[in-house]
Scaffold this motif. Structure first.
Motif, PDB file in Angstrom:
ATOM      1  N   TRP A   1       0.836  -1.208   0.000  1.00 38.45           N
ATOM      2  CA  TRP A   1       0.000   0.000   0.000  1.00 38.45           C
ATOM      3  C   TRP A   1       0.867   1.251   0.000  1.00 38.45           C
ATOM      4  CZ3 TRP A   1      -0.550   4.098   3.416  1.00 38.45           C
ATOM      5  CH2 TRP A   1      -1.632   4.950   3.173  1.00 38.45           C
ATOM      6  N   ARG A   2       1.951   1.238   0.778  1.00 40.41           N
ATOM      7  CA  ARG A   2       2.824   2.408   0.830  1.00 40.41           C
ATOM      8  C   ARG A   2       3.529   2.628  -0.508  1.00 40.41           C
ATOM      9  NH1 ARG A   2       3.746   0.480   6.127  1.00 40.41           N
ATOM     10  NH2 ARG A   2       5.636  -0.633   5.509  1.00 40.41           N
ATOM     11  N   LYS A   3       3.767   1.566  -1.284  1.00 36.69           N
ATOM     12  CA  LYS A   3       4.365   1.716  -2.606  1.00 36.69           C
ATOM     13  C   LYS A   3       3.396   2.410  -3.562  1.00 36.69           C
ATOM     14  CE  LYS A   3       6.445  -1.784  -4.481  1.00 36.69           C
ATOM     15  NZ  LYS A   3       6.724  -3.170  -4.915  1.00 36.69           N
ATOM     16  N   VAL A   4       2.106   2.123  -3.404  1.00 41.84           N
ATOM     17  CA  VAL A   4       1.084   2.724  -4.263  1.00 41.84           C
ATOM     18  C   VAL A   4       0.814   4.168  -3.853  1.00 41.84           C
ATOM     19  CG1 VAL A   4      -1.332   2.581  -4.990  1.00 41.84           C
ATOM     20  CG2 VAL A   4       0.031   0.501  -4.759  1.00 41.84           C
ATOM     21  N   ALA A   5       0.866   4.436  -2.554  1.00 41.28           N
ATOM     22  CA  ALA A   5       0.560   5.777  -2.031  1.00 41.28           C
ATOM     23  C   ALA A   5       1.725   6.283  -1.194  1.00 41.28           C
ATOM     24  CB  ALA A   5      -0.726   5.740  -1.214  1.00 41.28           C
ATOM     25  N   PRO A   6       2.892   6.539  -1.826  1.00 40.11           N
ATOM     26  CA  PRO A   6       4.080   6.896  -1.047  1.00 40.11           C
ATOM     27  C   PRO A   6       3.983   8.241  -0.365  1.00 40.11           C
ATOM     28  CG  PRO A   6       4.478   7.191  -3.397  1.00 40.11           C
ATOM     29  CD  PRO A   6       3.142   6.520  -3.272  1.00 40.11           C
ATOM     30  N   ASN A   7       3.126   9.136  -0.862  1.00 38.07           N
ATOM     31  CA  ASN A   7       3.046  10.482  -0.286  1.00 38.07           C
ATOM     32  C   ASN A   7       2.054  10.576   0.866  1.00 38.07           C
ATOM     33  OD1 ASN A   7       4.901  11.486  -2.163  1.00 38.07           O
ATOM     34  ND2 ASN A   7       3.291  11.739  -3.703  1.00 38.07           N
ATOM     35  N   GLN A   8       1.353   9.499   1.147  1.00 37.18           N
ATOM     36  CA  GLN A   8       0.403   9.496   2.248  1.00 37.18           C
ATOM     37  C   GLN A   8       1.097   8.962   3.494  1.00 37.18           C
ATOM     38  OE1 GLN A   8      -3.617   8.275   1.505  1.00 37.18           O
ATOM     39  NE2 GLN A   8      -3.228   8.078  -0.679  1.00 37.18           N
ATOM     40  N   GLU A   9       0.935   9.653   4.587  1.00 35.95           N
ATOM     41  CA  GLU A   9       1.618   9.279   5.819  1.00 35.95           C
ATOM     42  C   GLU A   9       0.584   8.888   6.875  1.00 35.95           C
ATOM     43  OE1 GLU A   9       4.518   8.332   8.431  1.00 35.95           O
ATOM     44  OE2 GLU A   9       4.714   8.797   6.314  1.00 35.95           O
ATOM     45  N   PRO A  10       0.192   7.631   6.937  1.00 31.36           N
ATOM     46  CA  PRO A  10      -0.801   7.229   7.933  1.00 31.36           C
ATOM     47  C   PRO A  10      -0.248   7.373   9.336  1.00 31.36           C
ATOM     48  CG  PRO A  10       0.138   5.321   6.857  1.00 31.36           C
ATOM     49  CD  PRO A  10       0.698   6.514   6.159  1.00 31.36           C
ATOM     50  N   ILE A  11      -1.078   7.876  10.238  1.00 29.13           N
ATOM     51  CA  ILE A  11      -0.643   8.125  11.605  1.00 29.13           C
ATOM     52  C   ILE A  11      -1.460   7.323  12.608  1.00 29.13           C
ATOM     53  CG2 ILE A  11      -0.365   9.859  13.415  1.00 29.13           C
ATOM     54  CD1 ILE A  11       1.665  10.190  11.275  1.00 29.13           C
ATOM     55  N   LEU A  12      -2.751   7.613  12.701  1.00 25.52           N
ATOM     56  CA  LEU A  12      -3.589   6.998  13.726  1.00 25.52           C
ATOM     57  C   LEU A  12      -4.618   6.073  13.101  1.00 25.52           C
ATOM     58  CD1 LEU A  12      -4.305  10.123  15.963  1.00 25.52           C
ATOM     59  CD2 LEU A  12      -2.398   8.517  16.107  1.00 25.52           C
ATOM     60  N   SER A  13      -4.917   4.987  13.813  1.00 26.11           N
ATOM     61  CA  SER A  13      -5.988   4.094  13.370  1.00 26.11           C
ATOM     62  C   SER A  13      -7.336   4.746  13.642  1.00 26.11           C
ATOM     63  CB  SER A  13      -5.904   2.754  14.100  1.00 26.11           C
ATOM     64  OG  SER A  13      -6.303   2.908  15.454  1.00 26.11           O
ATOM     65  N   ALA A  14      -8.371   4.184  13.035  1.00 35.03           N
ATOM     66  CA  ALA A  14      -9.716   4.733  13.219  1.00 35.03           C
ATOM     67  C   ALA A  14     -10.133   4.694  14.688  1.00 35.03           C
ATOM     68  CB  ALA A  14     -10.717   3.951  12.354  1.00 35.03           C
ATOM     69  N   ARG A  15      -9.827   3.619  15.386  1.00 34.51           N
ATOM     70  CA  ARG A  15     -10.197   3.502  16.797  1.00 34.51           C
ATOM     71  C   ARG A  15      -9.411   4.490  17.658  1.00 34.51           C
ATOM     72  NH1 ARG A  15     -14.663   1.887  18.776  1.00 34.51           N
ATOM     73  NH2 ARG A  15     -14.589  -0.272  18.026  1.00 34.51           N
ATOM     74  N   GLU A  16      -8.138   4.686  17.332  1.00 39.73           N
ATOM     75  CA  GLU A  16      -7.333   5.663  18.071  1.00 39.73           C
ATOM     76  C   GLU A  16      -7.884   7.064  17.886  1.00 39.73           C
ATOM     77  OE1 GLU A  16      -3.136   3.142  17.767  1.00 39.73           O
ATOM     78  OE2 GLU A  16      -3.568   4.776  16.374  1.00 39.73           O
ATOM     79  N   LEU A  17      -8.326   7.379  16.663  1.00 39.40           N
ATOM     80  CA  LEU A  17      -8.925   8.688  16.412  1.00 39.40           C
ATOM     81  C   LEU A  17     -10.199   8.879  17.225  1.00 39.40           C
ATOM     82  CD1 LEU A  17      -8.447   9.054  12.555  1.00 39.40           C
ATOM     83  CD2 LEU A  17      -7.577  10.620  14.297  1.00 39.40           C
ATOM     84  N   GLU A  18     -11.013   7.834  17.326  1.00 40.97           N
ATOM     85  CA  GLU A  18     -12.235   7.915  18.114  1.00 40.97           C
ATOM     86  C   GLU A  18     -11.922   8.220  19.575  1.00 40.97           C
ATOM     87  OE1 GLU A  18     -15.697   5.137  16.269  1.00 40.97           O
ATOM     88  OE2 GLU A  18     -14.009   4.065  17.124  1.00 40.97           O
ATOM     89  N   CYS A  19     -10.982   7.479  20.141  1.00 43.48           N
ATOM     90  CA  CYS A  19     -10.601   7.699  21.540  1.00 43.48           C
ATOM     91  C   CYS A  19     -10.040   9.099  21.739  1.00 43.48           C
ATOM     92  CB  CYS A  19      -9.570   6.651  21.982  1.00 43.48           C
ATOM     93  SG  CYS A  19     -10.208   4.960  22.090  1.00 43.48           S
ATOM     94  N   LEU A  20      -9.215   9.548  20.804  1.00 46.50           N
ATOM     95  CA  LEU A  20      -8.619  10.876  20.904  1.00 46.50           C
ATOM     96  C   LEU A  20      -9.684  11.965  20.864  1.00 46.50           C
ATOM     97  CD1 LEU A  20      -6.076  12.681  20.912  1.00 46.50           C
ATOM     98  CD2 LEU A  20      -6.078  12.518  18.407  1.00 46.50           C
ATOM     99  N   ARG A  21     -10.633  11.840  19.943  1.00 42.15           N
ATOM    100  CA  ARG A  21     -11.675  12.864  19.809  1.00 42.15           C
ATOM    101  C   ARG A  21     -12.569  12.927  21.036  1.00 42.15           C
ATOM    102  NH1 ARG A  21     -12.544  10.986  13.603  1.00 42.15           N
ATOM    103  NH2 ARG A  21     -11.182  12.516  12.593  1.00 42.15           N
ATOM    104  N   TRP A  22     -12.939  11.755  21.574  1.00 42.63           N
ATOM    105  CA  TRP A  22     -13.761  11.764  22.779  1.00 42.63           C
ATOM    106  C   TRP A  22     -12.991  12.307  23.973  1.00 42.63           C
ATOM    107  CZ3 TRP A  22     -18.675  11.880  22.666  1.00 42.63           C
ATOM    108  CH2 TRP A  22     -19.406  11.170  21.716  1.00 42.63           C
ATOM    109  N   SER A  23     -11.704  12.001  24.039  1.00 43.28           N
ATOM    110  CA  SER A  23     -10.876  12.536  25.120  1.00 43.28           C
ATOM    111  C   SER A  23     -10.770  14.051  25.021  1.00 43.28           C
ATOM    112  CB  SER A  23      -9.484  11.899  25.077  1.00 43.28           C
ATOM    113  OG  SER A  23      -8.692  12.346  26.148  1.00 43.28           O
ATOM    114  N   ALA A  24     -10.604  14.551  23.795  1.00 41.08           N
ATOM    115  CA  ALA A  24     -10.550  16.003  23.587  1.00 41.08           C
ATOM    116  C   ALA A  24     -11.868  16.663  23.946  1.00 41.08           C
ATOM    117  CB  ALA A  24     -10.193  16.297  22.133  1.00 41.08           C
TER     118      ALA A  24
END
Length: 245
Positions: free
Chosen positions: A170-193
């Motif tokens: 996947w990174r070879k196909v989309a080398p300019n995209q930098e994935p950081i957080l998983s969907a579940r991590e984003l959910e926890c982060l947003r609710w915490s915020a």
């Protein structure tokens, strides 16, 4: 379900071929060969990859026909699928019978699997730095049987190598995209915020408080900070989440 106790086990060269597959087609061919040894007729990998701006995309891969594979394009938090609900709460693999899921789930995916000849399956959740994934192994055995411990071990090991190979491709196909957080991590982060405690977030998302701690620890590590408060401020600065108004 997948193999007998005397069936050949996966070898180190087998696993190396998976992780070193140069393209999607060769990865699929390698997986099908190895899974045939386990008595698996088909497989499906659904990777939900989150990027730095908070968006996510679903990458689907497997041996199923494309129209059937696209049935898994729903986000991983779909509350209508009992398999997805289990995987959202537990890292333990789930063995299931297709007839039972046809009764429990109102969608088309399990009737379509049944029409393809699938009688049972095993699903597991895979988590990495960049993605949260669902991996299914399907069997068309005429008589469903309990999954041997050896088969579960081989399937889990193969799943780890498959996800590593899939993320690399996947990174070879989309080398300019930098994935950081998983969907579940984003959910926890947003609710915490939003001011929710770990206990409250667990109730909202249907996961344990310990799992919330785990996700927030990963968030802090990925953002290069040392506390939830710093993770929130860092995420706002990076544009991952919007500041509270």
């Amino acid at each position: 379900m997948l193999q007998s106790e005397t069936a050949p086990r996966l070898s180190a060269p087998d696993l190396l071929q998976v992780v070193q597959a140069p393209d999607w087609e060769q990865l699929r061919t390698c997986m099908q060969r190895l899974l045939a040894q386990l008595g698996v007729c088909d497989f499906m990998l659904q990777m939900e990859i989150a990027s730095v701006n908070g968006t996510s995309q679903v990458q689907l891969f497997g041996s199923l026909p494309n129209p059937l594979l696209q049935q898994f394009s729903q986000p991983a938090d779909d509350k209508t699928d009992p398999v997805r609900q289990h995987l959202a709460r537990s890292c333990l693999p789930l063995n299931w019978q297709v007839d039972q899921l046809c009764l429990l789930h109102g969608g088309q995916v399990y009737p379509l699997l049944k029409a393809r000849g699938v009688t049972q399956g095993m699903s597991l959740a895979l988590h990495s730095k960049h993605a949260v994934s669902r991996l299914d192994f399907y069997s068309n055995a005429a008589r469903p049987a309990a999954l041997p411990v050896a088969a579960q071990a081989d399937a889990l090991l193969l799943g780890v190598y498959l996800q590593e190979a899939a993320e690399r491709l996947w990174r070879k196909v989309a080398p300019n995209q930098e994935p950081i957080l998983s969907a579940r991590e984003l959910e926890c982060l947003r609710w915490s915020a939003d001011g929710k405690t770990s206990s409250e977030i667990g109730l909202i998302l249907g996961i344990s408080q310990r799992t919330v701690y785990f996700h927030m620890k990963n968030v802090a590590m990925k953002l290069g900070v040392y506390s939830t408060r710093h993770a929130i401020s860092r995420a706002v600065m990076m544009g991952i989440i919007k500041p509270n108004t």
